[in-house]
Design a protein around this motif. Structure first.
Motif, PDB file in Angstrom:
ATOM      1  N   VAL A   1      -7.880 -23.645 -13.276  1.00  0.00           N
ATOM      2  CA  VAL A   1      -9.070 -24.306 -13.804  1.00  0.00           C
ATOM      3  C   VAL A   1      -8.625 -25.225 -14.936  1.00  0.00           C
ATOM      4  CG1 VAL A   1     -11.331 -24.007 -14.900  1.00  0.00           C
ATOM      5  CG2 VAL A   1     -10.519 -22.316 -13.236  1.00  0.00           C
ATOM      6  N   GLY A   2      -8.947 -26.507 -14.796  1.00  0.00           N
ATOM      7  CA  GLY A   2      -8.563 -27.427 -15.860  1.00  0.00           C
ATOM      8  C   GLY A   2      -9.151 -28.808 -15.662  1.00  0.00           C
ATOM      9  N   ASP A   3      -9.293 -29.520 -16.765  1.00  0.00           N
ATOM     10  CA  ASP A   3      -9.789 -30.898 -16.712  1.00  0.00           C
ATOM     11  C   ASP A   3      -8.834 -31.810 -15.960  1.00  0.00           C
ATOM     12  OD1 ASP A   3     -12.217 -30.528 -18.122  1.00  0.00           O
ATOM     13  OD2 ASP A   3     -11.141 -30.555 -20.031  1.00  0.00           O
ATOM     14  N   VAL A   4      -7.580 -31.400 -15.841  1.00  0.00           N
ATOM     15  CA  VAL A   4      -6.579 -32.195 -15.136  1.00  0.00           C
ATOM     16  C   VAL A   4      -6.992 -32.460 -13.685  1.00  0.00           C
ATOM     17  CG1 VAL A   4      -5.182 -30.216 -14.418  1.00  0.00           C
ATOM     18  CG2 VAL A   4      -4.089 -32.416 -14.756  1.00  0.00           C
ATOM     19  N   PHE A   5      -7.861 -31.630 -13.127  1.00  0.00           N
ATOM     20  CA  PHE A   5      -8.285 -31.777 -11.738  1.00  0.00           C
ATOM     21  C   PHE A   5      -9.486 -32.710 -11.574  1.00  0.00           C
ATOM     22  CE2 PHE A   5      -6.306 -27.498 -11.922  1.00  0.00           C
ATOM     23  CZ  PHE A   5      -5.161 -27.833 -11.213  1.00  0.00           C
ATOM     24  N   SER A   6     -10.068 -33.163 -12.677  1.00  0.00           N
ATOM     25  CA  SER A   6     -11.210 -34.079 -12.603  1.00  0.00           C
ATOM     26  C   SER A   6     -10.799 -35.366 -11.893  1.00  0.00           C
ATOM     27  CB  SER A   6     -11.724 -34.421 -14.003  1.00  0.00           C
ATOM     28  OG  SER A   6     -12.244 -33.279 -14.622  1.00  0.00           O
TER      29      SER A   6
ATOM     30  N   HIS B   1       6.919 -17.286  -0.772  1.00  0.00           N
ATOM     31  CA  HIS B   1       6.789 -17.515   0.666  1.00  0.00           C
ATOM     32  C   HIS B   1       5.491 -18.237   1.023  1.00  0.00           C
ATOM     33  CE1 HIS B   1      10.289 -15.081   1.556  1.00  0.00           C
ATOM     34  NE2 HIS B   1       9.842 -14.213   0.665  1.00  0.00           N
ATOM     35  N   ALA B   2       4.387 -17.786   0.490  1.00  0.00           N
ATOM     36  CA  ALA B   2       3.095 -18.353   0.864  1.00  0.00           C
ATOM     37  C   ALA B   2       2.183 -18.370  -0.358  1.00  0.00           C
ATOM     38  CB  ALA B   2       2.461 -17.529   1.973  1.00  0.00           C
ATOM     39  N   VAL B   3       1.441 -19.457  -0.496  1.00  0.00           N
ATOM     40  CA  VAL B   3       0.547 -19.626  -1.643  1.00  0.00           C
ATOM     41  C   VAL B   3      -0.800 -20.141  -1.157  1.00  0.00           C
ATOM     42  CG1 VAL B   3       0.196 -20.776  -3.865  1.00  0.00           C
ATOM     43  CG2 VAL B   3       2.511 -20.253  -3.108  1.00  0.00           C
ATOM     44  N   THR B   4      -1.852 -19.517  -1.635  1.00  0.00           N
ATOM     45  CA  THR B   4      -3.199 -20.026  -1.454  1.00  0.00           C
ATOM     46  C   THR B   4      -3.653 -20.529  -2.819  1.00  0.00           C
ATOM     47  OG1 THR B   4      -3.663 -18.424   0.279  1.00  0.00           O
ATOM     48  CG2 THR B   4      -5.569 -19.461  -0.781  1.00  0.00           C
ATOM     49  N   ILE B   5      -4.140 -21.766  -2.865  1.00  0.00           N
ATOM     50  CA  ILE B   5      -4.484 -22.388  -4.141  1.00  0.00           C
ATOM     51  C   ILE B   5      -5.963 -22.731  -4.181  1.00  0.00           C
ATOM     52  CG2 ILE B   5      -4.103 -24.402  -5.629  1.00  0.00           C
ATOM     53  CD1 ILE B   5      -1.274 -24.575  -4.295  1.00  0.00           C
ATOM     54  N   VAL B   6      -6.606 -22.355  -5.282  1.00  0.00           N
ATOM     55  CA  VAL B   6      -7.949 -22.826  -5.606  1.00  0.00           C
ATOM     56  C   VAL B   6      -7.814 -23.538  -6.941  1.00  0.00           C
ATOM     57  CG1 VAL B   6     -10.315 -22.182  -6.172  1.00  0.00           C
ATOM     58  CG2 VAL B   6      -9.081 -20.936  -4.386  1.00  0.00           C
ATOM     59  N   ALA B   7      -8.105 -24.834  -6.950  1.00  0.00           N
ATOM     60  CA  ALA B   7      -7.996 -25.633  -8.164  1.00  0.00           C
ATOM     61  C   ALA B   7      -9.349 -26.264  -8.455  1.00  0.00           C
ATOM     62  CB  ALA B   7      -6.926 -26.703  -7.996  1.00  0.00           C
ATOM     63  N   GLN B   8      -9.869 -25.992  -9.656  1.00  0.00           N
ATOM     64  CA  GLN B   8     -11.208 -26.438 -10.012  1.00  0.00           C
ATOM     65  C   GLN B   8     -11.227 -27.043 -11.404  1.00  0.00           C
ATOM     66  OE1 GLN B   8     -12.875 -22.401  -9.644  1.00  0.00           O
ATOM     67  NE2 GLN B   8     -14.259 -23.249  -8.107  1.00  0.00           N
ATOM     68  N   THR B   9     -12.221 -27.897 -11.634  1.00  0.00           N
ATOM     69  CA  THR B   9     -12.504 -28.341 -12.996  1.00  0.00           C
ATOM     70  C   THR B   9     -13.294 -27.224 -13.688  1.00  0.00           C
ATOM     71  OG1 THR B   9     -14.628 -29.337 -12.452  1.00  0.00           O
ATOM     72  CG2 THR B   9     -12.661 -30.749 -12.213  1.00  0.00           C
ATOM     73  N   PRO B  10     -13.357 -27.242 -15.011  1.00  0.00           N
ATOM     74  CA  PRO B  10     -14.162 -26.220 -15.708  1.00  0.00           C
ATOM     75  C   PRO B  10     -15.630 -26.236 -15.252  1.00  0.00           C
ATOM     76  CG  PRO B  10     -12.671 -27.259 -17.251  1.00  0.00           C
ATOM     77  CD  PRO B  10     -12.561 -28.033 -15.958  1.00  0.00           C
ATOM     78  N   ALA B  11     -16.186 -27.414 -15.015  1.00  0.00           N
ATOM     79  CA  ALA B  11     -17.588 -27.492 -14.563  1.00  0.00           C
ATOM     80  C   ALA B  11     -17.758 -26.848 -13.192  1.00  0.00           C
ATOM     81  CB  ALA B  11     -18.049 -28.942 -14.535  1.00  0.00           C
ATOM     82  N   GLU B  12     -16.814 -27.090 -12.291  1.00  0.00           N
ATOM     83  CA  GLU B  12     -16.887 -26.468 -10.962  1.00  0.00           C
ATOM     84  C   GLU B  12     -16.765 -24.950 -11.071  1.00  0.00           C
ATOM     85  OE1 GLU B  12     -14.875 -30.156  -8.454  1.00  0.00           O
ATOM     86  OE2 GLU B  12     -13.621 -28.542  -9.239  1.00  0.00           O
ATOM     87  N   HIS B  13     -15.873 -24.519 -11.933  1.00  0.00           N
ATOM     88  CA  HIS B  13     -15.643 -23.078 -12.099  1.00  0.00           C
ATOM     89  C   HIS B  13     -16.873 -22.372 -12.646  1.00  0.00           C
ATOM     90  CE1 HIS B  13     -13.479 -19.359 -12.659  1.00  0.00           C
ATOM     91  NE2 HIS B  13     -13.769 -19.354 -13.931  1.00  0.00           N
ATOM     92  N   SER B  14     -17.566 -23.033 -13.559  1.00  0.00           N
ATOM     93  CA  SER B  14     -18.739 -22.401 -14.176  1.00  0.00           C
ATOM     94  C   SER B  14     -19.989 -22.565 -13.318  1.00  0.00           C
ATOM     95  CB  SER B  14     -18.992 -22.983 -15.567  1.00  0.00           C
ATOM     96  OG  SER B  14     -19.416 -24.349 -15.448  1.00  0.00           O
ATOM     97  N   GLY B  15     -19.866 -23.323 -12.238  1.00  0.00           N
ATOM     98  CA  GLY B  15     -21.012 -23.520 -11.351  1.00  0.00           C
ATOM     99  C   GLY B  15     -21.959 -24.607 -11.810  1.00  0.00           C
ATOM    100  N   ALA B  16     -21.555 -25.397 -12.825  1.00  0.00           N
ATOM    101  CA  ALA B  16     -22.411 -26.467 -13.351  1.00  0.00           C
ATOM    102  C   ALA B  16     -22.463 -27.642 -12.395  1.00  0.00           C
ATOM    103  CB  ALA B  16     -21.899 -26.920 -14.707  1.00  0.00           C
TER     104      ALA B  16
END
Length: 84
Positions: free
Chosen positions: A39-44, A69-84
């Protein structure tokens, strides 16, 4: 398969926090498959592919040498994470 040991979630977390401290990271996994949540503004303004590429760029050396070996990634902005 290389002779290198697989990494613990804590080791991966330490790398991610060191490389991108502006992101709030969580890592879970079992030594084979890992789940990375970022979660970070870097993803905006970045689409899903660019967000994944950001994280993979940090992890690629460890994927290439077999420690991850294997990675599942969820990358969100803070607004997306908070549901805003």
């Amino acid at each position: 398969m290389s002779g290198k040991a697989v990494m613990s979630p804590a080791e991966i977390l330490q790398i991610l926090q060191s490389e991108a401290p502006e992101v709030n990271w969580t890592v879970d996994g079992d030594g084979y498959k890992y789940q990375v949540h970022a979660v970070g503004d870097v993803f905006s303004g970045l689409n899903a592919v660019k967000r994944q590429q950001f994280v993979y760029q940090l992890l690629n050396p460890y994927i290439a040498d077999g420690r991850i070996h294997a990675v599942t990634i969820v990358a969100q902005t803070p607004a997306e994470h908070s549901g805003a």
